[in-house]
Design an enzyme around this catalytic site. Structure first.
Site, mmCIF file in Angstrom:
data_model
loop_
_atom_site.group_PDB
_atom_site.id
_atom_site.type_symbol
_atom_site.label_atom_id
_atom_site.label_comp_id
_atom_site.label_asym_id
_atom_site.label_seq_id
_atom_site.Cartn_x
_atom_site.Cartn_y
_atom_site.Cartn_z
ATOM 1 C CB CYS A 129 -0.977 -0.012 1.166
ATOM 2 S SG CYS A 129 -2.170 -1.354 1.029
ATOM 3 C CG HIS B 227 -2.858 3.487 2.229
ATOM 4 N ND1 HIS B 227 -3.544 3.105 1.095
ATOM 5 C CD2 HIS B 227 -2.890 2.414 3.071
ATOM 6 C CE1 HIS B 227 -3.961 1.858 1.246
ATOM 7 N NE2 HIS B 227 -3.579 1.422 2.435
ATOM 8 C CG ASN C 76 -6.667 -0.587 1.793
ATOM 9 O OD1 ASN C 76 -6.058 -0.322 0.759
ATOM 10 N ND2 ASN C 76 -6.053 -0.901 2.923
HETATM 11 N N1 COA Z 1 -18.102 -8.411 10.748
HETATM 12 C C1 COA Z 1 -18.469 -8.706 12.019
HETATM 13 N N2 COA Z 1 -17.602 -9.118 12.953
HETATM 14 C C2 COA Z 1 -16.309 -9.209 12.591
HETATM 15 C C3 COA Z 1 -15.865 -8.923 11.286
HETATM 16 C C4 COA Z 1 -16.825 -8.519 10.345
HETATM 17 N N3 COA Z 1 -16.525 -8.214 9.081
HETATM 18 N N4 COA Z 1 -14.524 -9.118 11.224
HETATM 19 C C5 COA Z 1 -14.140 -9.500 12.454
HETATM 20 N N5 COA Z 1 -15.219 -9.577 13.263
HETATM 21 C C6 COA Z 1 -15.277 -9.958 14.686
HETATM 22 C C7 COA Z 1 -14.092 -10.781 15.123
HETATM 23 O O1 COA Z 1 -14.286 -12.131 14.811
HETATM 24 C C8 COA Z 1 -14.100 -10.513 16.603
HETATM 25 O O2 COA Z 1 -15.068 -11.311 17.209
HETATM 26 P P1 COA Z 1 -14.811 -11.921 18.688
HETATM 27 O O3 COA Z 1 -14.671 -10.734 19.583
HETATM 28 O O4 COA Z 1 -16.022 -12.731 18.923
HETATM 29 O O5 COA Z 1 -13.547 -12.718 18.582
HETATM 30 C C9 COA Z 1 -14.562 -9.057 16.711
HETATM 31 O O6 COA Z 1 -15.230 -8.752 15.463
HETATM 32 C C10 COA Z 1 -13.444 -8.081 16.901
HETATM 33 O O7 COA Z 1 -12.424 -8.406 15.944
HETATM 34 P P2 COA Z 1 -11.130 -7.593 15.863
HETATM 35 O O8 COA Z 1 -10.229 -8.186 14.822
HETATM 36 O O9 COA Z 1 -10.596 -7.403 17.224
HETATM 37 O O10 COA Z 1 -11.750 -6.216 15.324
HETATM 38 P P3 COA Z 1 -11.060 -4.828 15.130
HETATM 39 O O11 COA Z 1 -11.791 -3.804 15.874
HETATM 40 O O12 COA Z 1 -9.576 -4.907 15.290
HETATM 41 O O13 COA Z 1 -11.376 -4.566 13.592
HETATM 42 C C11 COA Z 1 -10.234 -4.568 11.528
HETATM 43 C C12 COA Z 1 -10.843 -5.424 12.619
HETATM 44 C C13 COA Z 1 -9.605 -5.481 10.488
HETATM 45 C C14 COA Z 1 -11.346 -3.744 10.884
HETATM 46 C C15 COA Z 1 -9.169 -3.639 12.160
HETATM 47 O O14 COA Z 1 -8.270 -4.397 12.931
HETATM 48 C C16 COA Z 1 -8.439 -2.877 11.135
HETATM 49 O O15 COA Z 1 -8.995 -2.010 10.485
HETATM 50 N N6 COA Z 1 -7.109 -3.131 10.970
HETATM 51 C C17 COA Z 1 -6.311 -2.462 10.004
HETATM 52 C C18 COA Z 1 -6.619 -2.993 8.662
HETATM 53 C C19 COA Z 1 -6.056 -2.150 7.574
HETATM 54 O O16 COA Z 1 -6.374 -0.993 7.469
HETATM 55 N N7 COA Z 1 -5.185 -2.733 6.773
HETATM 56 C C20 COA Z 1 -4.580 -2.092 5.692
HETATM 57 C C21 COA Z 1 -3.346 -1.414 6.118
HETATM 58 S S1 COA Z 1 -2.411 -1.003 4.695
#
Ligand code: COA
Length: 353
Positions: free
Chosen positions: A120, A262, A292
């Site tokens: 990215c 980004h 993204n």
């Molecule tokens: N819908 C509903 N629930 C979801 C889900 C979805 N699409 N994806 C994950 N969950 C659940 C998980 O299973 C977890 O459940 P649990 O508590 O029962 O185990 C819960 O939601 C929390 O998951 P978690 O991974 O802790 O969520 P988060 O708040 O960290 O959000 C992301 C997940 C991926 C959205 C977040 O971590 C994120 O944005 N990370 C950066 C990603 C990014 O921008 N990448 C590109 C960088 S270049």
């Protein structure tokens, strides 16, 4: 490590054309919620994303890159360049690079053509590379395209990643000019930390897996990400890189009119702006409508801002990016008056110039 020297006040790369292109198919959160255990509310709350575009089956990254590249050339009012650079994580093939194919399809056979692989951060790395080609006198004009089709590498059943990524392409044309003029790109800060390799990866498909004695599992060909850790790194790395770039350019945070990060996730973007001390209205974002889009995200956000008249000639702009690798990078520029960008942000048209 000592700071790199400031760019010479002489020949510089100047942004003179801009365009974006999105494949026509729109995938809403509601559509994803019909087949995945997720909801519009969860996706919007955690990421700020409302919809994204997906390439059609059979449509490859070069197809998107050609559309954006053609429009960027038209925006710059030029028909030829000396180099075509494509930043992508989803090349058409692992060999050869995608850029020569794109150059051919744009009628640019003979131009230097190569890909940049910095996930990215690819567009900012590409800007620095294009600026280097111009500063060294290797090229007078460069077409730089950020293009990705994450829908081809994300597991459609992986609810965490399938909601984040979209497909798209954005392109700029850079010409030789002077460091002091609007549109001149630089200063730059670029960096990497390979100890974070496992945070964002497609485990199979490269020489590591091919040289192993066992065949990779099908799942290993999909994109994998450790979201929580990536979130933290994205905020701290983009903030630090932005600050380093301001220092190199002898600018203060309050000098910046627009920050264009980004487009990873709205919460990440807001945290970066807040940590830098920039008011939210200076943050340029279109992640709600495209998700993204990897290496395409910064030029797509710029094209969207131009189309919506939320970025103006003479404004001081800070670009900052973070991606797999880990990689990061930032760049300063003063926004130029771009002719021919009335419709820089195109969804679905395929007409010839
Ligand atoms: N819908 C509903 N629930 C979801 C889900 C979805 N699409 N994806 C994950 N969950 C659940 C998980 O299973 C977890 O459940 P649990 O508590 O029962 O185990 C819960 O939601 C929390 O998951 P978690 O991974 O802790 O969520 P988060 O708040 O960290 O959000 C992301 C997940 C991926 C959205 C977040 O971590 C994120 O944005 N990370 C950066 C990603 C990014 O921008 N990448 C590109 C960088 S270049």
């Amino acid at each position: 490590m000592p700071a790199p020297p400031a760019p010479p006040h002489g020949r510089a790369a100047v942004l003179c054309g801009l365009a974006g292109w999105l494949p026509p198919r729109v995938v809403t959160n509601e559509e994803l919620s019909q087949r995945l255990d997720t909801s519009d509310n969860w996706i919007r709350t955690r990421t700020g994303i409302g919809r994204r575009h997906f390439a059609e089956p059979g449509q490859a990254t070069s197809d998107l890159a050609v559309e954006a590249g053609r429009r960027a050339l038209r925006s710059a009012g030029v028909t030829d360049v000396d180099a075509v650079v494509v930043a992508t994580t989803t090349p058409d093939r692992s060999c050869p690079a995608t850029a020569p194919l794109v150059a051919d399809r744009l009628g640019l056979v003979g131009a230097a053509a190569f890909d940049i692989s910095a996930v990215c951060t690819g567009f900012v790395y590409g800007l620095a590379s294009a600026a280097g080609l111009i500063a060294a006198g290797v090229a007078e004009r460069v077409l730089l395209i950020g293009a990705d089709t994450y829908s081809t590498i994300v597991d459609p059943d992986d609810r965490t990643n399938a909601i984040i990524f979209g497909d798209g392409a954005g392109a700029v044309v850079l010409r030789a000019g002077h460091a002091g003029e609007p549109g001149a790109v630089g200063h730059f800060d670029l960096g990497s930390d390979g100890t974070g390799e496992e945070l964002i990866m497609v485990p199979a498909g490269g020489s590591r897996q091919r040289s192993a004695s066992h065949l990779a599992a099908a799942q290993d060909h999909y994109f994998a990400m450790r979201g929580k850790e990536v979130f933290r790194h994205a905020v701290t790395r983009m903030t630090a890189s932005a600050r380093a770039t301001l220092t190199l350019g002898d600018r203060k945070v309050e000098d910046i009119d627009r920050i264009v990060p980004h487009q990873a996730n709205l919460r990440i973007l807001r945290s970066v702006a807040e940590d830098l001390g920039l008011p939210p209205e200076r943050l340029v974002t279109n992640v709600e409508s495209v998700g993204n889009t990897g290496a395409a995200s910064i030029p797509l956000a710029l094209a969207d801002a131009v189309a919506r008249h939320t970025i103006h000639a003479g404004e001081h702009v800070l670009l900052t990016a973070f991606g797999g690798g880990l990689t990061w990078g930032s760049c300063l520029l003063t926004w130029p008056g771009l002719a021919g960008t009335d419709h820089p942000y195109d969804t679905g048209g395929t007409q010839q110039p």
